[in-house]
Design a protein around this motif. Structure first.
Motif, PDB file in Angstrom:
ATOM      1  N   LEU A  96      40.454 -40.926  47.792  1.00  0.00           N
ATOM      2  CA  LEU A  96      40.129 -41.755  46.633  1.00  0.00           C
ATOM      3  C   LEU A  96      39.479 -43.074  47.035  1.00  0.00           C
ATOM      4  O   LEU A  96      38.733 -43.673  46.272  1.00  0.00           O
ATOM      5  CB  LEU A  96      41.397 -42.001  45.809  1.00  0.00           C
ATOM      6  N   ILE A 148      44.836 -42.202  35.264  1.00  0.00           N
ATOM      7  CA  ILE A 148      43.549 -41.586  34.886  1.00  0.00           C
ATOM      8  C   ILE A 148      43.379 -41.622  33.361  1.00  0.00           C
ATOM      9  O   ILE A 148      42.307 -41.961  32.846  1.00  0.00           O
ATOM     10  CB  ILE A 148      43.458 -40.125  35.410  1.00  0.00           C
ATOM     11  N   TRP A 192      43.846 -32.337  39.899  1.00  0.00           N
ATOM     12  CA  TRP A 192      45.193 -32.919  39.831  1.00  0.00           C
ATOM     13  C   TRP A 192      46.023 -32.295  38.719  1.00  0.00           C
ATOM     14  O   TRP A 192      47.227 -32.125  38.862  1.00  0.00           O
ATOM     15  CB  TRP A 192      45.089 -34.435  39.665  1.00  0.00           C
ATOM     16  N   ARG A 193      45.380 -31.939  37.603  1.00  0.00           N
ATOM     17  CA  ARG A 193      46.160 -31.381  36.487  1.00  0.00           C
ATOM     18  C   ARG A 193      46.481 -29.901  36.700  1.00  0.00           C
ATOM     19  O   ARG A 193      47.518 -29.419  36.282  1.00  0.00           O
ATOM     20  CB  ARG A 193      45.394 -31.531  35.167  1.00  0.00           C
ATOM     21  N   LEU A 212      48.141 -39.417  37.065  1.00  0.00           N
ATOM     22  CA  LEU A 212      47.481 -38.869  35.877  1.00  0.00           C
ATOM     23  C   LEU A 212      47.575 -39.839  34.695  1.00  0.00           C
ATOM     24  O   LEU A 212      46.655 -39.919  33.874  1.00  0.00           O
ATOM     25  CB  LEU A 212      48.060 -37.491  35.538  1.00  0.00           C
ATOM     26  N   GLY A 269      36.128 -35.265  37.682  1.00  0.00           N
ATOM     27  CA  GLY A 269      37.268 -35.649  38.516  1.00  0.00           C
ATOM     28  C   GLY A 269      37.233 -37.160  38.693  1.00  0.00           C
ATOM     29  O   GLY A 269      36.412 -37.845  38.054  1.00  0.00           O
ATOM     30  N   PRO A 270      38.082 -37.695  39.556  1.00  0.00           N
ATOM     31  CA  PRO A 270      38.058 -39.138  39.798  1.00  0.00           C
ATOM     32  C   PRO A 270      36.650 -39.664  40.100  1.00  0.00           C
ATOM     33  O   PRO A 270      36.269 -40.727  39.595  1.00  0.00           O
ATOM     34  CB  PRO A 270      38.992 -39.290  41.010  1.00  0.00           C
ATOM     35  N   GLU A 290      31.577 -31.071  32.609  1.00  0.00           N
ATOM     36  CA  GLU A 290      32.786 -30.621  33.320  1.00  0.00           C
ATOM     37  C   GLU A 290      33.096 -29.191  32.919  1.00  0.00           C
ATOM     38  O   GLU A 290      33.113 -28.868  31.737  1.00  0.00           O
ATOM     39  CB  GLU A 290      33.958 -31.564  32.979  1.00  0.00           C
ATOM     40  N   ASN A 318      39.847 -33.514  32.133  1.00  0.00           N
ATOM     41  CA  ASN A 318      39.363 -34.260  33.297  1.00  0.00           C
ATOM     42  C   ASN A 318      40.370 -34.124  34.454  1.00  0.00           C
ATOM     43  O   ASN A 318      41.475 -33.596  34.262  1.00  0.00           O
ATOM     44  CB  ASN A 318      39.128 -35.735  32.929  1.00  0.00           C
ATOM     45  N   ALA A 319      39.969 -34.591  35.629  1.00  0.00           N
ATOM     46  CA  ALA A 319      40.822 -34.547  36.826  1.00  0.00           C
ATOM     47  C   ALA A 319      41.512 -33.187  36.994  1.00  0.00           C
ATOM     48  O   ALA A 319      42.714 -33.107  37.253  1.00  0.00           O
ATOM     49  CB  ALA A 319      41.852 -35.681  36.793  1.00  0.00           C
TER      50      ALA A 319
END
Ligand SMILES: Cc1cc2nc3c(=O)[nH]c(=O)nc-3n(C[C@H](O)[C@H](O)[C@H](O)COP(=O)(O)OP(=O)(O)OC[C@H]3O[C@@H](n4cnc5c(N)ncnc54)[C@H](O)[C@@H]3O)c2cc1C
Ligand SMILES: NC(=O)C1=CN([C@@H]2O[C@H](COP(=O)(O)OP(=O)(O)OC[C@H]3O[C@@H](n4cnc5c(N)ncnc54)[C@H](OP(=O)(O)O)[C@@H]3O)[C@@H](O)[C@H]2O)C=CC1
Ligand SMILES: O=C(O)C(=O)Cc1c[nH]c2ccccc12
Length: 379
Positions: free
Chosen positions: A360, A83, A42-43, A80, A12-13, A33, A38-39
């Protein structure tokens, strides 16, 4: 078995930020992961209309502030894209589909031994490192309260992390449980999609506008929290008036004080309050006493039948379930054992990032502190 200096769990972040900082210092590391991207929060696990609540100056990762041309408030899409650029710029290559199932400290070697299960083919792998960073997030598992009769409910029950939009709830009776940022925004989304929407608000909550939160965050850079709280609460009362007749009362303590002490964020009103005031969204100002088939009975003896319940009841950190030696950095509740601002550092080369309930902004600070500490220890 593979050995590196640092293993980071979670892309993640937080995990991405730590990777960028470690690369900057040429420290070998790996991110593990569980998802294929990633992230993933959020996705995959946020509702469609979610946008960043805080201005971009509070929402960037180390080494890459947003350019002056960026919008003040980023949409999920903008974030995103940011990111994606970050991952490309710092050449971050997480090992995807690696669910970390256990991590133990080898006292003889003074190293961490991390076991993963591949979520695609089930294969098991072992990784070893001197340092281990827990970056699995505060939102890894949805919390659903054990309400009396919940299992008898005949409609749909879903946690807010699985809610995307209200498109399939038109004309349905939907109850949102929880009035944090998720619950209040999901209630508004349901209303917009034509659902007959109700929300449970069992405790006092601070409601602020986006602008007031922004002003408050900026003021906090120069003024003490009690002064900021006094000003912002005064302005919020001017803007919204007394909401107690609608079932929303303000806590006695101020919004930013409560954020610092409890981690609970004030609610950023995205339009929900207007709809509560005009009666389009119905508030149940009580707890849920019990559920019977389709019926929900509230503590104040009101009752109503629902087709669906959205549990916007928050999250829990579950890192302590797979991290066998979690006590070096976490409490039994999966949260940091040390107090802010030393929460990120544990013993035996163990660290945690992104668990300080500071969004964040906290992610960036933790990543920088952890990477610096590892760099210092190695030199
Ligand atoms: C709906 C919602 C909106 C939010 N909006 C904002 C906002 O506007 N501003 C803000 O500052 N913050 C916001 N937050 C807070 C959020 O926590 C941060 O934005 C940010 O995502 C935290 O990053 P993280 O990397 O610490 O955790 P996460 O983003 O949760 O990333 C953790 C990663 O670890 C992975 N993982 C978990 N367990 C394992 C395991 N056992 N093995 C391998 N991988 C694992 C997960 O798949 C995930 O990819 C929001 C949170 C939610 C829920
Ligand atoms: N765009 C953005 O920036 C967004 C940010 N977020 C952030 O994500 C994090 C998680 O937010 P969220 O998902 O709202 O979770 P929160 O933990 O903030 O809120 C959980 C809510 O559920 C309520 N609740 C829990 N159990 C019960 C119960 N048994 N009966 C009734 N109510 C109950 C709590 O009420 P009580 O106070 O009574 O315990 C609280 O209102 C927060 O930091 C939030 O700010 C979330 C959405 C959007
Ligand atoms: O995700 C969180 O709760 C954060 O810490 C960031 C945040 C999102 N919405 C807010 C409202 C007020 C203060 C912080 C936040």
């Amino acid at each position: 078995m593979e050995e590196v200096k640092v293993i980071v769990v979670g892309a993640g972040p937080s995990g991405l930020a730590i990777s960028a900082c470690l690369s900057q210092n040429s420290i070998s590391h790996l991110i593990l992961e569980k998802e294929e991207c990633n992230a993933s929060l959020w996705r995959k696990n946020t509702y469609d209309r979610v946008n960043l609540h805080l201005a971009n100056e509070f929402c960037y990762l180390p080494l890459m502030p947003h350019p002056p041309t960026a919008p003040t408030f980023l949409s999920k899409h903008d974030f995103l894209k940011y990111i994606d650029t970050y991952v490309a710029r710092f050449n971050i290559t997480p090992r995807y589909c690696r669910l970390v199932e256990s991590a133990v400290h080898d006292h003889v070697e003074d190293k961490w031994r991390v076991e993963t299960k591949n979520t695609r083919d089930g294969s098991l792998e072992v990784y070893v490192a001197k340092f281990l960073v827990i970056a699995t997030g505060e939102n890894s598992e949805g919390y659903i309260p054990d309400l009396p009769g919940l299992s008898s409910f005949e409609g749909e029950i879903l946690h807010s992390k699985h809610y995307k939009s209200g498109s399939k709830y038109e004309s349905k009776e939907v109850l949102v449980v929880g009035c944090g940022n998720s619950g209040m925004e999901i209630a508004y989304d349901l209303y917009n999609w034509g659902a007959n929407t109700s929300i449970v608000i069992r405790n006092p909550v601070h409601v602020l506008s986006k602008e007031l939160i922004y002003q408050g965050m900026r003021m906090l850079q120069r003024l003490p929290v009690n002064v900021v709280d006094t000003i912002i609460t005064f302005l919020a009362n001017m803007k919204y008036g007394d909401l107690s007749k609608y079932g929303i009362s303000r806590p006695k303590k101020g919004p930013f004080f409560l954020k610092n002490v409890t981690g609970r964020s004030p609610v950023l009103d995205v339009g929900t309050i207007r709809r509560i005031k005009d009666g389009a969204i119905k508030v149940f100002p009580s707890h849920i006493a019990r559920i019977e088939n389709k019926k929900v009975v509230f503590g104040n003896n009101m009752e109503k039948e629902f087709d669906a319940i959205v549990m916007a009841t928050g999250y829990k950190s579950v890192a302590n379930t797979w991290l066998k030696d979690y006590k070096y950095v976490l409490n039994d509740d999966g949260r940091p054992k040390n107090k802010f601002p030393s929460h990120w550092k544990g013993d035996k080369g163990l660290y945690c990032a992104g668990l300080s309930q500071r969004g964040l902004f906290g992610v960036k600070a933790d990543a920088e502190a952890i990477a610096n500490d590892i760099h210092k220890t190695l030199n």
